[in-house]
Design a protein around this motif. Sequence first.
Motif, mmCIF file in Angstrom:
data_model
loop_
_atom_site.group_PDB
_atom_site.id
_atom_site.type_symbol
_atom_site.label_atom_id
_atom_site.label_comp_id
_atom_site.label_asym_id
_atom_site.label_seq_id
_atom_site.Cartn_x
_atom_site.Cartn_y
_atom_site.Cartn_z
ATOM 1 N N ASN A 302 49.553 40.266 42.367
ATOM 2 C CA ASN A 302 48.209 40.619 42.851
ATOM 3 C C ASN A 302 47.069 39.908 42.131
ATOM 4 O OD1 ASN A 302 46.675 42.020 44.726
ATOM 5 N ND2 ASN A 302 46.575 43.909 43.531
ATOM 6 N N HIS A 303 47.300 38.651 41.744
ATOM 7 C CA HIS A 303 46.218 37.892 41.101
ATOM 8 C C HIS A 303 45.017 37.715 42.028
ATOM 9 C CE1 HIS A 303 49.537 36.848 38.390
ATOM 10 N NE2 HIS A 303 48.634 36.431 37.520
ATOM 11 N N ILE A 304 45.285 37.711 43.326
ATOM 12 C CA ILE A 304 44.183 37.475 44.261
ATOM 13 C C ILE A 304 43.154 38.604 44.192
ATOM 14 C CG2 ILE A 304 45.231 38.595 46.289
ATOM 15 C CD1 ILE A 304 44.129 36.139 47.890
ATOM 16 N N LEU A 305 43.580 39.814 43.864
ATOM 17 C CA LEU A 305 42.628 40.912 43.682
ATOM 18 C C LEU A 305 41.660 40.585 42.559
ATOM 19 C CD1 LEU A 305 41.807 43.984 44.177
ATOM 20 C CD2 LEU A 305 43.307 44.469 42.241
ATOM 21 N N LEU A 306 42.183 40.071 41.449
ATOM 22 C CA LEU A 306 41.319 39.724 40.316
ATOM 23 C C LEU A 306 40.388 38.582 40.663
ATOM 24 C CD1 LEU A 306 43.975 39.979 37.460
ATOM 25 C CD2 LEU A 306 42.302 41.713 38.166
ATOM 26 N N ALA A 307 40.880 37.597 41.430
ATOM 27 C CA ALA A 307 40.027 36.481 41.844
ATOM 28 C C ALA A 307 38.852 37.002 42.677
ATOM 29 C CB ALA A 307 40.845 35.459 42.627
ATOM 30 N N ARG A 308 39.132 37.935 43.569
ATOM 31 C CA ARG A 308 38.066 38.492 44.405
ATOM 32 C C ARG A 308 37.068 39.289 43.580
ATOM 33 N NH1 ARG A 308 42.531 40.179 48.863
ATOM 34 N NH2 ARG A 308 42.393 38.303 50.198
ATOM 35 N N ILE A 309 37.560 39.995 42.565
ATOM 36 C CA ILE A 309 36.665 40.775 41.699
ATOM 37 C C ILE A 309 35.755 39.857 40.894
ATOM 38 C CG2 ILE A 309 36.662 42.207 39.603
ATOM 39 C CD1 ILE A 309 39.088 43.686 40.854
ATOM 40 N N TRP A 310 36.330 38.807 40.314
ATOM 41 C CA TRP A 310 35.492 37.887 39.533
ATOM 42 C C TRP A 310 34.504 37.157 40.448
ATOM 43 C CZ3 TRP A 310 38.670 40.290 36.416
ATOM 44 C CH2 TRP A 310 38.440 40.257 35.050
ATOM 45 N N GLN A 311 34.873 36.903 41.705
ATOM 46 C CA GLN A 311 33.938 36.298 42.645
ATOM 47 C C GLN A 311 32.838 37.289 43.015
ATOM 48 O OE1 GLN A 311 33.800 33.077 43.738
ATOM 49 N NE2 GLN A 311 31.829 33.716 44.623
ATOM 50 N N GLN A 312 33.202 38.546 43.189
ATOM 51 C CA GLN A 312 32.207 39.575 43.478
ATOM 52 C C GLN A 312 31.188 39.667 42.347
ATOM 53 O OE1 GLN A 312 33.867 43.428 44.409
ATOM 54 N NE2 GLN A 312 31.879 44.459 44.378
ATOM 55 N N ALA A 313 31.674 39.585 41.125
ATOM 56 C CA ALA A 313 30.756 39.624 39.985
ATOM 57 C C ALA A 313 29.807 38.432 40.011
ATOM 58 C CB ALA A 313 31.552 39.642 38.684
ATOM 59 N N LEU A 340 41.050 30.120 45.771
ATOM 60 C CA LEU A 340 40.481 29.354 44.662
ATOM 61 C C LEU A 340 39.852 28.050 45.158
ATOM 62 C CD1 LEU A 340 43.298 29.871 41.999
ATOM 63 C CD2 LEU A 340 41.047 30.969 42.050
ATOM 64 N N LYS A 341 40.473 27.446 46.149
ATOM 65 C CA LYS A 341 39.927 26.204 46.702
ATOM 66 C C LYS A 341 38.611 26.465 47.418
ATOM 67 C CE LYS A 341 41.135 22.249 49.608
ATOM 68 N NZ LYS A 341 42.195 21.623 50.465
ATOM 69 N N ALA A 342 38.519 27.631 48.088
ATOM 70 C CA ALA A 342 37.296 27.983 48.806
ATOM 71 C C ALA A 342 36.190 28.432 47.865
ATOM 72 C CB ALA A 342 37.590 29.079 49.831
ATOM 73 N N HIS A 343 36.544 28.808 46.637
ATOM 74 C CA HIS A 343 35.564 29.274 45.650
ATOM 75 C C HIS A 343 35.772 28.510 44.336
ATOM 76 C CE1 HIS A 343 36.151 32.601 48.527
ATOM 77 N NE2 HIS A 343 34.853 32.838 48.362
ATOM 78 N N PRO A 344 35.500 27.226 44.330
ATOM 79 C CA PRO A 344 35.798 26.400 43.144
ATOM 80 C C PRO A 344 35.065 26.841 41.889
ATOM 81 C CG PRO A 344 34.407 25.210 44.703
ATOM 82 C CD PRO A 344 34.874 26.446 45.410
ATOM 83 N N GLU A 345 33.935 27.534 42.059
ATOM 84 C CA GLU A 345 33.185 27.978 40.881
ATOM 85 C C GLU A 345 33.955 29.011 40.064
ATOM 86 O OE1 GLU A 345 32.018 30.668 44.328
ATOM 87 O OE2 GLU A 345 32.503 28.547 44.002
ATOM 88 N N LEU A 346 34.978 29.642 40.678
ATOM 89 C CA LEU A 346 35.769 30.641 39.962
ATOM 90 C C LEU A 346 36.485 30.058 38.755
ATOM 91 C CD1 LEU A 346 37.518 32.983 42.573
ATOM 92 C CD2 LEU A 346 36.035 33.642 40.674
ATOM 93 N N LEU A 347 36.839 28.783 38.839
ATOM 94 C CA LEU A 347 37.573 28.169 37.741
ATOM 95 C C LEU A 347 36.721 28.015 36.490
ATOM 96 C CD1 LEU A 347 39.753 25.555 39.650
ATOM 97 C CD2 LEU A 347 40.353 27.850 38.858
ATOM 98 N N GLN A 348 35.414 28.317 36.606
ATOM 99 C CA GLN A 348 34.569 28.388 35.417
ATOM 100 C C GLN A 348 34.728 29.733 34.709
ATOM 101 O OE1 GLN A 348 32.758 25.675 34.442
ATOM 102 N NE2 GLN A 348 33.747 24.670 36.195
ATOM 103 N N GLY A 420 37.463 50.062 43.076
ATOM 104 C CA GLY A 420 37.869 50.843 41.914
ATOM 105 C C GLY A 420 38.184 49.945 40.730
ATOM 106 N N TRP A 421 38.877 48.849 40.999
ATOM 107 C CA TRP A 421 39.203 47.897 39.927
ATOM 108 C C TRP A 421 37.929 47.220 39.403
ATOM 109 C CZ3 TRP A 421 43.329 46.393 37.022
ATOM 110 C CH2 TRP A 421 44.561 46.978 37.331
ATOM 111 N N TYR A 422 37.039 46.876 40.314
ATOM 112 C CA TYR A 422 35.789 46.223 39.906
ATOM 113 C C TYR A 422 35.004 47.133 38.961
ATOM 114 C CZ TYR A 422 31.216 43.899 40.466
ATOM 115 O OH TYR A 422 30.020 43.253 40.254
#
Length: 470
Positions: A302-313, A340-348, A420-422
């Motif tokens: 479920n890494h994608i959940l964390l990716a979405r949370i960090w993008q939400q932030a 991750l490809k659609a949100h390249p800024e996440l890799l920062q 809830g995770w966020y």
Amino acid sequence: MTAERSDTSVAIEDKEVTRPPRLAIDATGLMFWPPGEGLAGIPRVESFLINAALADPDPCVEVVAFRANEGRFRPLAPYEQDHVAAGGISPHHVKRWPGRRTALSQAFEAVRQQPWGKRDADRHLAKTVTNGRKGIAYQATRLLIRAYHLYQRARIRSGLRQDVPSQPAETERGLVLISHHILTQEDRSAVSGGAGDLAFLCHDLIPTLRPDLLGAGTGETRFGSYLEHLVRSGAPAFCASDEVGATLTDHMRKAGVAAPVVYRFPMPSILHETASRVGKTSRIETDEPFVLYCSTIEVRKNHILLARIWQQALDEGVKLPRLVCAGRWGWMIDPLRAYLKAHPELLQSITFTGLVSDEELIGYYRRASFGVFPSHIEGWGYGASECLDFGVPVIVSTAPSLIEATGGLMPAIDPQDQQGWYAAIRRMAQDHAWRSSLAERIVAEQHRPTPAAVSWAAIKAGLQASASRL
């Protein structure tokens, strides 16, 4: 160790063992693991078992591997011991290479006993002759053994020798604790054939319960039926969590199979024990806080959940600590890669470390502000319990095994509940008092890393108890 028994377990102390049985740990799976490569998850647990058996001075304990061409388990050859050994080997178990000439003579005798052996047998015998070394000598030996196989077959066909199937030598009654490889790869003939009395580690039932998270390979579709065959044959199960033991029993009930014998053993704190040996268990303060998720990167985790949370932030202008995902890239991760490809800024904000060494992973645990483990389903959840071993608070999913692995001490949130995770991650990052209270709870509730020796003693006692009933 005491294994509670309702309908599914037996008390290890029920019967005194009068004649020590043969107890074997199967190393077949670890033999396929590249030497020197870091171990995680199931291979880490199996490595602990194998090395505990090698170090045990009890002469009734041995380490074996399955020989498909013979349909039986055999003690490890010297080169195989060298491959799997991570520590000392008891003098009772150590095997010395007899030298090339003697080893070649033994290989020829094996060919005479098993003239219809396949090329896998040639490769294994050639390795025993060269003590595992590859190169010209190995290739030449392999070809020589193949030629000798063909020669023996030609003699049988021409009538110059009678083909009398060799009978396996009688072995002392006992149990072989099979590796996960036997259940999931090509060596399942060890389960379906007459290789002997077996026991198995039931890490989880994920291939049966959630095949959608593993793919649709043959190994996944047949996993449940092979477990059923093992239980029908009387094989006891060794489970690291009560949840897996209960799930296994429930699965057998639904399949119309009598309840299995289930032994519960404590999962060893292998990484913390490694850190203790070198004096690297204390916390390290760092200028840049980060959140740690130690796990193979696969859809189930479920890494994608964390990716979405960090993008939400990022979208809301909320600053979260860097997320460090420590672990190898696995399977069914195309949606994560696409996100991750659609949100390249996440890799920062998110670091994927790839495979890390034990030393590097110990450093991450010592410096992490807190951990996360949002997996959909687990048999245990090593990354979560390791957080507690190092005194690091962790947010886990509501998967029952994860709650059990963390002693019910840590916040648990449904793996589908992004909001809830966020909220929990934001609070853990921003509310120092709450985070500290969770860290203090780990100490107050007396969570203690489990020594490997304690786990091995529990497993060995279970094997002895089951073997005494054969």
